[in-house]
Design a protein around this motif. Structure first.
Motif, PDB file in Angstrom:
ATOM      1  N   UNK A 194     -69.095-110.956  70.843  1.00  0.00           N
ATOM      2  CA  UNK A 194     -68.232-110.119  70.009  1.00  0.00           C
ATOM      3  C   UNK A 194     -67.315-111.004  69.182  1.00  0.00           C
TER       4      UNK A 194
ATOM      5  N   UNK B 176     -66.197-112.061  65.416  1.00  0.00           N
ATOM      6  CA  UNK B 176     -66.181-111.535  64.055  1.00  0.00           C
ATOM      7  C   UNK B 176     -65.450-112.510  63.145  1.00  0.00           C
TER       8      UNK B 176
ATOM      9  N   UNK C 298     -69.673-109.472  62.083  1.00  0.00           N
ATOM     10  CA  UNK C 298     -69.295-108.986  63.398  1.00  0.00           C
ATOM     11  C   UNK C 298     -70.452-109.176  64.375  1.00  0.00           C
ATOM     12  N   UNK C 299     -70.138-109.103  65.654  1.00  0.00           N
ATOM     13  CA  UNK C 299     -71.130-109.370  66.702  1.00  0.00           C
ATOM     14  C   UNK C 299     -71.924-110.636  66.391  1.00  0.00           C
TER      15      UNK C 299
ATOM     16  N   UNK D 222     -62.488-114.256  65.062  1.00  0.00           N
ATOM     17  CA  UNK D 222     -61.836-113.484  66.114  1.00  0.00           C
ATOM     18  C   UNK D 222     -62.853-113.234  67.213  1.00  0.00           C
TER      19      UNK D 222
ATOM     20  N   UNK E 184     -63.412-111.003  71.047  1.00  0.00           N
ATOM     21  CA  UNK E 184     -62.959-110.168  72.141  1.00  0.00           C
ATOM     22  C   UNK E 184     -62.723-111.081  73.335  1.00  0.00           C
TER      23      UNK E 184
ATOM     24  N   UNK F 234     -58.339-109.605  79.702  1.00  0.00           N
ATOM     25  CA  UNK F 234     -56.891-109.566  79.597  1.00  0.00           C
ATOM     26  C   UNK F 234     -56.456-108.405  78.701  1.00  0.00           C
ATOM     27  N   UNK F 235     -56.275-107.227  79.298  1.00  0.00           N
ATOM     28  CA  UNK F 235     -55.811-106.073  78.529  1.00  0.00           C
ATOM     29  C   UNK F 235     -56.708-105.736  77.342  1.00  0.00           C
ATOM     30  N   UNK F 236     -57.999-105.901  77.516  1.00  0.00           N
ATOM     31  CA  UNK F 236     -58.966-105.606  76.433  1.00  0.00           C
ATOM     32  C   UNK F 236     -58.527-106.302  75.143  1.00  0.00           C
ATOM     33  N   UNK F 237     -58.087-107.526  75.248  1.00  0.00           N
ATOM     34  CA  UNK F 237     -57.442-108.193  74.127  1.00  0.00           C
ATOM     35  C   UNK F 237     -58.434-108.839  73.172  1.00  0.00           C
ATOM     36  N   UNK F 238     -57.926-109.171  72.019  1.00  0.00           N
ATOM     37  CA  UNK F 238     -58.639-109.924  70.997  1.00  0.00           C
ATOM     38  C   UNK F 238     -57.807-111.165  70.677  1.00  0.00           C
TER      39      UNK F 238
ATOM     40  N   UNK G  41     -57.489-114.361  67.671  1.00  0.00           N
ATOM     41  CA  UNK G  41     -57.897-114.852  66.362  1.00  0.00           C
ATOM     42  C   UNK G  41     -57.953-116.376  66.349  1.00  0.00           C
TER      43      UNK G  41
END
Lengths: 121, 112
Positions: B34, B36, B51-52, B91, B93, B97-101, B103
């Motif tokens: 994931x 991007x 993306x992906x 960026x 995924x 950790x808290x569904x974080x992203x 960069x």
């Protein structure tokens, strides 16, 4: 095509809070997962957190734990980011952005124009 | 969560290719497909271009391509055009950790 309309620029004192809004135009907020991303002057992008508006469920980057709140009012098609305990390091452009699809891993698709937040005494 | 590492700058002449790297860890880039990429012109909001790892949104020219090996993702811009001069951010995924992203640090691409 959905667009995001953000509230206007803010100037805040250190220690205060700021609340920025993001309204969807041309589509309902409930269709999306939405994140907030900020960019300090001349710096890179920083993910702050996200919300699933239909559930009111929010997740936050650890950096902001305790002073960041993201909410949404689906009846008004508007999301909000509220950051407290402001310091000069919070001076940045705040962007709201929808995810490409519903999953938390989805990339950032539709971006708002940004809202400038300046923290200065 | 630390920012992903990108080179500060890259450049090429019109028609040439430029490749930008994005290095993370097995908790982000290496752990998920994931990744991007975003293009940002001065004073503008970023735009999703990959993306992906390697998929292009509708309307993005096929001059833009992405790949990944281990903890490093890459963006290649082929046949550089003047309008490609911009900042580029990766960026990833970073889910646990808290569904974080997270960069990348950003790369300024200059078309000579």
């Amino acid at each position: 095509q959905v667009q995001l309309v953000q509230s206007g620029a803010e100037v805040k004192k250190p220690g205060s809070s700021v609340k920025v809004s993001c309204k969807t135009s041309g589509g309902t907020l409930s269709r999306f997962t939405l994140s907030w991303v900020r960019q300090a002057p001349g710096q890179g992008l920083e993910w702050m957190g996200r919300i699933i508006p239909t559930l009111g469920l929010a997740n936050y980057a650890q950096t902001f734990q305790g002073r960041l709140t993201i909410t949404a009012d689906t009846s008004a098609n508007t999301a909000y980011v509220d950051l407290s305990g402001l310091t000069s390091e919070d001076t940045a452009v705040f962007y709201c952005v929808t995810h490409l699809a519903a999953g938390p891993w989805e990339p950032f698709d539709i971006w708002g124009p940004g809202t400038s937040v300046t923290v200065s005494s | 969560q630390s920012a992903l590492t990108q080179p500060p700058s890259a450049s090429g002449s019109p028609g040439q290719s430029v490749t930008i790297s994005c290095t993370g860890t097995n908790r982000d880039v290496g752990g998920f497909n994931y990744v991007s990429w975003y293009q940002q012109h001065p004073g503008k909001a970023p735009k999703l271009i990959i993306y992906e790892v390697s998929k292009r949104p509708s309307g993005v020219p096929d001059r833009f391509s992405g790949s990944k090996s281990g903890n490093t993702a890459s963006l290649t811009v082929s046949g550089l055009q003047p309008e490609d001069e911009a900042d580029y951010y990766c960026s990833s995924y970073a889910g646990t950790d808290n569904f974080s992203h997270v960069f990348g640090t950003g790369t300024k691409v200059t078309v000579l």
